[in-house]
Design an enzyme around this catalytic site. Structure first.
Site, PDB file in Angstrom:
ATOM      1  N   GLY A  87     -15.199 -43.518  16.017  1.00 20.93           N
ATOM      2  CA  GLY A  87     -16.233 -42.491  15.895  1.00 20.93           C
ATOM      3  C   GLY A  87     -15.847 -41.175  16.535  1.00 20.93           C
ATOM      4  O   GLY A  87     -16.625 -40.248  16.555  1.00 20.93           O
ATOM      5  N   CYS A  88     -14.652 -41.116  17.093  1.00 17.70           N
ATOM      6  CA  CYS A  88     -14.265 -39.910  17.806  1.00 17.70           C
ATOM      7  C   CYS A  88     -14.443 -38.694  16.938  1.00 17.70           C
ATOM      8  O   CYS A  88     -14.004 -38.660  15.798  1.00 17.70           O
ATOM      9  CB  CYS A  88     -12.826 -39.974  18.251  1.00 17.70           C
ATOM     10  SG  CYS A  88     -12.352 -38.410  18.967  1.00 17.70           S
ATOM     11  N   ALA A  89     -15.078 -37.720  17.532  1.00 14.05           N
ATOM     12  CA  ALA A  89     -15.457 -36.518  16.778  1.00 14.05           C
ATOM     13  C   ALA A  89     -14.254 -35.906  16.060  1.00 14.05           C
ATOM     14  O   ALA A  89     -14.369 -35.431  14.946  1.00 14.05           O
ATOM     15  CB  ALA A  89     -16.052 -35.505  17.728  1.00 14.05           C
ATOM     16  N   GLN A  90     -13.104 -35.971  16.678  1.00 13.09           N
ATOM     17  CA  GLN A  90     -11.943 -35.345  16.035  1.00 13.09           C
ATOM     18  C   GLN A  90     -11.033 -36.402  15.423  1.00 13.09           C
ATOM     19  O   GLN A  90      -9.906 -36.110  15.070  1.00 13.09           O
ATOM     20  CB  GLN A  90     -11.142 -34.551  17.054  1.00 13.09           C
ATOM     21  CG  GLN A  90     -11.869 -33.312  17.527  1.00 13.09           C
ATOM     22  CD  GLN A  90     -11.259 -32.816  18.813  1.00 13.09           C
ATOM     23  OE1 GLN A  90     -11.759 -33.092  19.903  1.00 13.09           O
ATOM     24  NE2 GLN A  90     -10.147 -32.129  18.706  1.00 13.09           N
ATOM     25  N   GLY A  91     -11.545 -37.597  15.310  1.00 15.19           N
ATOM     26  CA  GLY A  91     -10.727 -38.661  14.733  1.00 15.19           C
ATOM     27  C   GLY A  91      -9.579 -39.056  15.643  1.00 15.19           C
ATOM     28  O   GLY A  91      -8.611 -39.651  15.220  1.00 15.19           O
TER      29      GLY A  91
END
Lengths: 299, 299
Positions: free
Chosen positions: A123-127
């Protein structure tokens, strides 16, 4: 120039591969209204799903402009450490209708472990992907290399003036693999990471060496961009955008030359400055012209 | 103004919450060299991991600037449909040392199913999540609402002139929840999606109504931005950046007003144009000044 580049025999000083903004599959015309209330048309970039399989295992569905699904699949798997550089790829099959690409390898791949690692960070915002990718930084052994500022200015000028989907429709990222003052491979995609992965895939499929290359991105110098560049074995990463603190920290740990905010004659190097050779007379460098300025349409 | 806003009693016309560029935890000073070879210092944005738990289940590790971990966790879970709007949150615990936030709910959550869906899409370049999120578009029922162009110009001017981490360090995204011509909540983060999720979390924790709000983002109008905005129940989405074709398609399907390329007096509406009221005399709108132009540092 490396043997590889000579073997590929590009027209002198031209790209091996560059954007094709005229490709009708990559943009669509959409109608709406403008600020005066008048009917207006615009070109917008296409994004379509691509499901990547490694052997029998479905790995991921990525949104992409879809111009180079095979390179994207191979590069993605490489940059995720799901494919080792010494893995022999026996086949890459793309099915246009199913929007599926299957990468087959000789060795049975240990995708399940990798996939598990990926889940924890998906789910990391920046992938950003952690897992064993941090090992890439710990074990980094980037080659000695030089970046002449004269190359840097020539490169950014060539890149900014190359016809692209960005200039056509905006809202897209660019990544460029360069050697000296010459851009070799210019990939674009809705996702910055796709553009990087497509270059990694191209390099792997065409045996392009990394040690003497320069990587340019339109995107920010985040931890993930640094990890991917180090993973690819490229010693120099340049961006017209800014830095994040962790991106700088990882670049220093890995000995990567990290140059950001490269616009017109200005730039800032926050890691690996020793590779930079200041051979350019700045009086002969133009400040960035308005028409070459990227308008913050990329995110 | 809604009762909620009145109840929160902000200073007239000021934000309920806005960036604090002076917060020492959010940026660090880093030293390197500039284009002249001279030693140079720069402020860079911090990114740190935050691991989000829903009850006993670890969901994800996101990279964030870390200013509002509780809002980020709640908003992320809401926007992933892991938390239903009617779920009663009994507790949100943040542990600064462990960089962990735990969201506890009355109802046992069905995170496992959701997590499974997420795995299949986790590598998406823009972090787009499908699974049952597409239902959000199918079942969208956005309220009738109005967007006066006079509000739009006042909003963008206020936003662009508000002190922010972007102006301090760059390389960061902004998302703003607005009502009429007034920006209410301005969140920034290294990841665009975090900024959106932090606003969703704030709205949920403070019972802020969505039907009469306007959502502004510095980022591109991708499929994911559209899905999140519709998920939040906000009828109008505005960006200074561009569109993707699928973003436009989903916005039209959901009846979302989608405005992009909003700079100075210009903008382009590609969906839900009927909500726009052209009440602004364009002769009194300035074109975007250089100092307010975002310099493509966001991606």
């Amino acid at each position: 120039m490396s043997d590889v580049v000579n073997r590929l025999k590009p027209p002198p000083d031209d790209y091996l591969l560059k954007p094709d903004p005229a490709d009708p599959r990559l943009t669509v015309r959409v109608t709406g209204i403008d600020h005066t209330g008048a009917r207006a048309e615009a070109s917008v970039t296409v994004e379509r799903p691509l499901t990547i399989y490694l052997n029998a295992q479905e790995i991921v569905t990525a949104m992409t402009i879809g111009d180079y699904p095979e390179y994207l699949a191979v590069g993605f798997l490489l940059n995720q450490n799901m494919l080792r550089t010494d893995d022999v790829i026996t086949d890459v099959e793309y099915d246009d209708d199913l929007e599926v690409v299957v990468v087959r390898t000789e060795r049975a791949t240990n995708y399940e472990t990798k996939l598990k690692k990926k889940v924890q960070t998906s789910g990391c915002a920046q992938g950003t992907v952690f897992g064993d990718l941090m090992d890439v930084i710990e074990n980094a052994n980037l080659p000695a290399a030089a970046l002449r500022t004269s190359w840097l200015y020539a490169l950014t000028h060539k890149i900014n003036t190359t016809p692209s989907l960005y200039l056509e429709a905006g809202a897209i990222h660019g990544s460029i693999l360069a050697q000296g003052d010459r851009p070799l491979i210019y990939m674009e995609d809705v996702g910055r990471h796709n553009a990087v992965d497509k270059i990694a895939g191209y390099m792997h499929r065409h045996d392009i060496l990394a040690h003497d290359k320069i990587f340019y991105t339109t995107g920010r110098l985040t931890s993930e961009m640094v990890i991917k560049t180090v993973r690819m074995g490229i010693p120099i990463l340049v961006s017209r955008s800014g830095f994040t603190a962790w991106g700088v920290e990882l670049a220093r740990k890995a000995g990567l030359t990290l140059i950001g905010r490269a616009r017109g004659k200005r730039f800032l190097a926050l890691s690996g400055e020793d590779r930079i050779i200041f051979d350019q007379d700045l009086d002969h460098v133009e400040d960035e012209g308005r028409k070459h300025r990227r308008k913050g349409a990329e995110d």
